[in-house]
Structure formats: C-alpha cells, structure tokens
Design a protein around this motif. Structure first.
Motif, PDB file in Angstrom:
ATOM      1  N   ILE A   1      18.835  -0.812  -6.983  1.00 39.97           N
ATOM      2  CA  ILE A   1      17.800  -0.188  -6.161  1.00 39.97           C
ATOM      3  C   ILE A   1      16.478  -0.320  -6.909  1.00 39.97           C
ATOM      4  CG2 ILE A   1      16.883   1.987  -5.270  1.00 39.97           C
ATOM      5  CD1 ILE A   1      19.697   2.913  -4.747  1.00 39.97           C
ATOM      6  N   ILE A   2      15.445  -0.705  -6.179  1.00 38.65           N
ATOM      7  CA  ILE A   2      14.096  -0.778  -6.736  1.00 38.65           C
ATOM      8  C   ILE A   2      13.221   0.167  -5.927  1.00 38.65           C
ATOM      9  CG2 ILE A   2      12.148  -2.280  -7.283  1.00 38.65           C
ATOM     10  CD1 ILE A   2      14.157  -4.653  -6.960  1.00 38.65           C
ATOM     11  N   LEU A   3      12.502   1.038  -6.606  1.00 40.69           N
ATOM     12  CA  LEU A   3      11.558   1.925  -5.932  1.00 40.69           C
ATOM     13  C   LEU A   3      10.170   1.655  -6.502  1.00 40.69           C
ATOM     14  CD1 LEU A   3      11.154   4.169  -3.852  1.00 40.69           C
ATOM     15  CD2 LEU A   3      11.384   5.820  -5.717  1.00 40.69           C
ATOM     16  N   LEU A   4       9.316   1.057  -5.686  1.00 36.45           N
ATOM     17  CA  LEU A   4       7.984   0.674  -6.138  1.00 36.45           C
ATOM     18  C   LEU A   4       6.941   1.669  -5.647  1.00 36.45           C
ATOM     19  CD1 LEU A   4       8.047  -3.166  -5.442  1.00 36.45           C
ATOM     20  CD2 LEU A   4       8.363  -2.004  -7.619  1.00 36.45           C
ATOM     21  N   PRO A   5       6.062   2.131  -6.525  1.00 37.28           N
ATOM     22  CA  PRO A   5       4.946   2.970  -6.089  1.00 37.28           C
ATOM     23  C   PRO A   5       3.887   2.112  -5.409  1.00 37.28           C
ATOM     24  CG  PRO A   5       4.777   2.551  -8.434  1.00 37.28           C
ATOM     25  CD  PRO A   5       6.070   1.928  -7.988  1.00 37.28           C
ATOM     26  N   PRO A   6       2.946   2.732  -4.711  1.00 37.78           N
ATOM     27  CA  PRO A   6       1.888   1.953  -4.054  1.00 37.78           C
ATOM     28  C   PRO A   6       1.093   1.113  -5.052  1.00 37.78           C
ATOM     29  CG  PRO A   6       1.892   4.223  -3.266  1.00 37.78           C
ATOM     30  CD  PRO A   6       2.825   4.174  -4.437  1.00 37.78           C
ATOM     31  N   PHE A   7       0.698  -0.078  -4.583  1.00 35.03           N
ATOM     32  CA  PHE A   7      -0.178  -0.977  -5.334  1.00 35.03           C
ATOM     33  C   PHE A   7       0.427  -1.424  -6.669  1.00 35.03           C
ATOM     34  CE2 PHE A   7      -2.938   1.723  -2.690  1.00 35.03           C
ATOM     35  CZ  PHE A   7      -3.493   0.740  -1.883  1.00 35.03           C
ATOM     36  N   MET A   8       1.757  -1.555  -6.695  1.00 37.63           N
ATOM     37  CA  MET A   8       2.424  -2.099  -7.873  1.00 37.63           C
ATOM     38  C   MET A   8       2.616  -3.603  -7.655  1.00 37.63           C
ATOM     39  SD  MET A   8       3.869  -2.150 -10.796  1.00 37.63           S
ATOM     40  CE  MET A   8       3.900  -0.419 -11.247  1.00 37.63           C
ATOM     41  N   LEU A   9       1.830  -4.397  -8.343  1.00 35.31           N
ATOM     42  CA  LEU A   9       1.939  -5.843  -8.220  1.00 35.31           C
ATOM     43  C   LEU A   9       3.279  -6.296  -8.792  1.00 35.31           C
ATOM     44  CD1 LEU A   9       0.250  -8.394  -7.408  1.00 35.31           C
ATOM     45  CD2 LEU A   9      -0.338  -8.576  -9.836  1.00 35.31           C
ATOM     46  N   HIS A  10       4.029  -7.097  -8.025  1.00 37.25           N
ATOM     47  CA  HIS A  10       5.317  -7.587  -8.509  1.00 37.25           C
ATOM     48  C   HIS A  10       5.536  -9.025  -8.054  1.00 37.25           C
ATOM     49  CE1 HIS A  10       5.883  -5.519  -4.660  1.00 37.25           C
ATOM     50  NE2 HIS A  10       6.940  -6.271  -4.429  1.00 37.25           N
ATOM     51  N   VAL A  11       6.231  -9.768  -8.891  1.00 35.31           N
ATOM     52  CA  VAL A  11       6.488 -11.186  -8.651  1.00 35.31           C
ATOM     53  C   VAL A  11       7.990 -11.381  -8.521  1.00 35.31           C
ATOM     54  CG1 VAL A  11       6.210 -13.533  -9.527  1.00 35.31           C
ATOM     55  CG2 VAL A  11       4.447 -11.814  -9.991  1.00 35.31           C
TER      56      VAL A  11
ATOM     57  N   HIS B   1       9.494   0.833   3.869  1.00 35.05           N
ATOM     58  CA  HIS B   1       8.146   1.214   3.435  1.00 35.05           C
ATOM     59  C   HIS B   1       7.895   2.642   3.918  1.00 35.05           C
ATOM     60  CE1 HIS B   1       6.507  -2.928   2.464  1.00 35.05           C
ATOM     61  NE2 HIS B   1       7.665  -3.207   3.025  1.00 35.05           N
ATOM     62  N   PHE B   2       7.352   3.481   3.040  1.00 33.99           N
ATOM     63  CA  PHE B   2       7.176   4.879   3.448  1.00 33.99           C
ATOM     64  C   PHE B   2       6.089   5.562   2.628  1.00 33.99           C
ATOM     65  CE2 PHE B   2      10.116   4.885  -0.060  1.00 33.99           C
ATOM     66  CZ  PHE B   2       9.875   6.055  -0.762  1.00 33.99           C
TER      67      PHE B   2
ATOM     68  N   GLU C   1       0.810  -1.215   0.000  1.00 31.95           N
ATOM     69  CA  GLU C   1       0.000   0.000   0.000  1.00 31.95           C
ATOM     70  C   GLU C   1       0.845   1.268   0.000  1.00 31.95           C
ATOM     71  OE1 GLU C   1      -2.699  -0.141   3.249  1.00 31.95           O
ATOM     72  OE2 GLU C   1      -3.764  -1.913   2.514  1.00 31.95           O
ATOM     73  N   GLU C   2       2.129   1.158   0.403  1.00 32.29           N
ATOM     74  CA  GLU C   2       2.989   2.335   0.457  1.00 32.29           C
ATOM     75  C   GLU C   2       4.059   2.247  -0.628  1.00 32.29           C
ATOM     76  OE1 GLU C   2       2.143   0.577   4.546  1.00 32.29           O
ATOM     77  OE2 GLU C   2       3.478  -0.036   2.932  1.00 32.29           O
ATOM     78  N   PHE C   3       4.846   3.313  -0.742  1.00 36.71           N
ATOM     79  CA  PHE C   3       6.067   3.230  -1.529  1.00 36.71           C
ATOM     80  C   PHE C   3       7.029   2.283  -0.815  1.00 36.71           C
ATOM     81  CE2 PHE C   3       4.376   7.054  -3.334  1.00 36.71           C
ATOM     82  CZ  PHE C   3       4.870   7.089  -4.630  1.00 36.71           C
TER      83      PHE C   3
END
Length: 262
Positions: A53-63, A78-79, A25-27
């Motif tokens: 480095i990986i920076l994921l936005p909220p609700f980014m589905l990843h496998v 998480h932030f 739900e967070e970055f």
C-alpha cells in the motif's frame, strides 16, 4: 472541519507500460494488485510488489518505472483527508500487508467503486466508510515497511523545481525549456541531460505528454471544442495540437475521442 474523507476519484490502472512522473493535488491511496515497479519518492527508491500500500500526501512528486513487462495493476483512490486522520502523514508512505488483508482489499475495492459511482442517497457515506477501512489497514501494518534504497539526490531538487514549474505553467504557449531550466537553476544542456537521466525522457517530451494528458481529460469531461482545448493546454494552434497529439497517442484527436467514448 471535514467529518468524512471526500473521495475525488476511484479507478484501476493496469497495463504493461504504466510509467511516468506524477504530482497529485490530493491524497492518493494506491494498492498494488499485480506487477513490480520501481517507485521513487524524495530520496528513496522502493521496489513495489503485490500486497504493498502506498499513501501519498498532496504534491508529493513521484517517479514510477516498471521492473519488467508483466502486467501492472493498481487500485487507486484520490481523496481529501479527514481531519481526524491527519496523523497518517507521519507514517511511512509504503507498507506491506499480509495475504488475508490483500483478499479483503480486493473485495472492498469493487464495493467502493460501485458506491462512489452510485447516485443513491448515502453512497458518499458508504464509500467514505470503505475508504476509512483501507486507511485503517494501512495504519495497522505501518511497521511493516518494504525495503528501499537511498538514491543519489544530487540534482533531484533541480529536476523537481523544473517539473513543478512545468505543471504550473504548461498552459502558456510561450513556455520554453530554456525558461524551465533557468527556473531550475541549471544550464539548459545540463538540465536536459539530468532530466532524461532521472525521468527517462527529454523535458520537451514530458511537457507535451503533460499537456496531452490534460487535453484528453477536457475532451472526455467537457463540451469544449478542439480549438478551445488546444488553447487551454498551451498549444499555439489547433494544427500544432493535432500534430503533437497524434505523435504521442498514435492517432488524431477525433479518432482517439471516438474510441474513448465507446
């Protein structure tokens, strides 16, 4: 408007069996310190290695899938994102950084973890300041993107809809895979086959794993008893909850909790 990043969780994930499908739900800031993974986001597959480095936005589905049996290590924060840094979402989600910056991040991470856990006044500002340094490093090397490969996205959107439906409805005891597959727009046999091909496990096992992961958080962080936790995580009875918990975790809930709290 937020004036500093708000850190929600800091931790180190390590082990030889780190894998799964995630939706946060967070970055989420990931720094890869060890091991090699296949990391899928949207229609791209990245071969993740130390120094990424990986920076994921909220609700980014990843496998996430390990490439081999070597120990995998990632630093994770998480932030909630600072308003003034919202342009970070326009940058690549994966970047590579040079060796000198890798050493710098390793040193800073122990500091941010210590400050985030500290009850001392000002610790929130100090930990947020360190996170801002991490984000600055990420932005500085945003042109250095590791190679990735396009992946067949046929059916992926259906799987994504199914997973999001599971995440939104896992607390309902009556949730069925037939209902999930209908929401994903596919027949149940084909959905189950496609789900296993993409995610690596049948949808029912994924649902139960997801429920048990939340149950473990409730066991550690709340005063709820096991019957209440079973109800909150979508199990029809304490018996079913205990049976599924032992099958997935290898031990009964009380035994697992005793070890987790040591």
């Amino acid at each position: 408007m937020k004036t500093i990043p708000i850190i929600k969780r800091v931790g180190v994930n390590s082990g030889t069996g780190i894998a799964g499908t995630f939706l946060d739900e967070e970055f989420v800031f990931h720094y890869i310190a060890g091991g090699r993974w296949n990391f899928r986001m949207e229609d791209r597959m990245y071969r993740i290695a130390p120094g990424n480095i990986i920076l994921l936005p909220p609700f980014m589905l990843h496998v996430v899938r390990p490439v081999d049996r070597r120990n995998l290590v990632q630093y994770v924060i998480h932030f909630e994102l600072l308003e003034g840094l919202s342009d970070l979402q326009k940058l690549p989600m994966v970047v590579s950084i040079p060796l000198n910056e890798q050493k710098r991040i390793a040193g800073l991470f122990s500091q941010v973890k210590r400050e985030w856990r500290s009850p001392e006044p000002g610790s929130d500002l100090i930990s947020a300041g360190i996170l801002t340094q991490f984000l600055g490093i990420y932005r500085r090397y945003s042109d250095d993107v590791p190679p990735s490969n396009p992946v067949n996205s046929s059916g992926w959107q259906n799987i994504e809809r199914g997973i999001k439906f599971i995440h939104a409805n896992y607390q309902r005891p009556g949730l069925t895979i037939g209902e999930v597959s209908r929401n994903a727009g596919q027949s149940m046999p084909y959905f189950c086959k496609l789900f296993k091909d993409y995610i690596g496990m049948p949808p029912l096992l994924y649902l139960n794993n997801y429920r048990i992961s939340f149950a473990k958080e409730l066991m550690i962080n709340t005063a709820s008893n096991l019957s209440e936790i079973a109800e909150k995580t979508g199990f029809s009875s304490i018996y079913t909850f205990s049976k599924v918990f032992k099958k997935i975790s290898g031990e009964c809930p009380s035994g697992w909790l005793e070890k987790a709290m040591r």
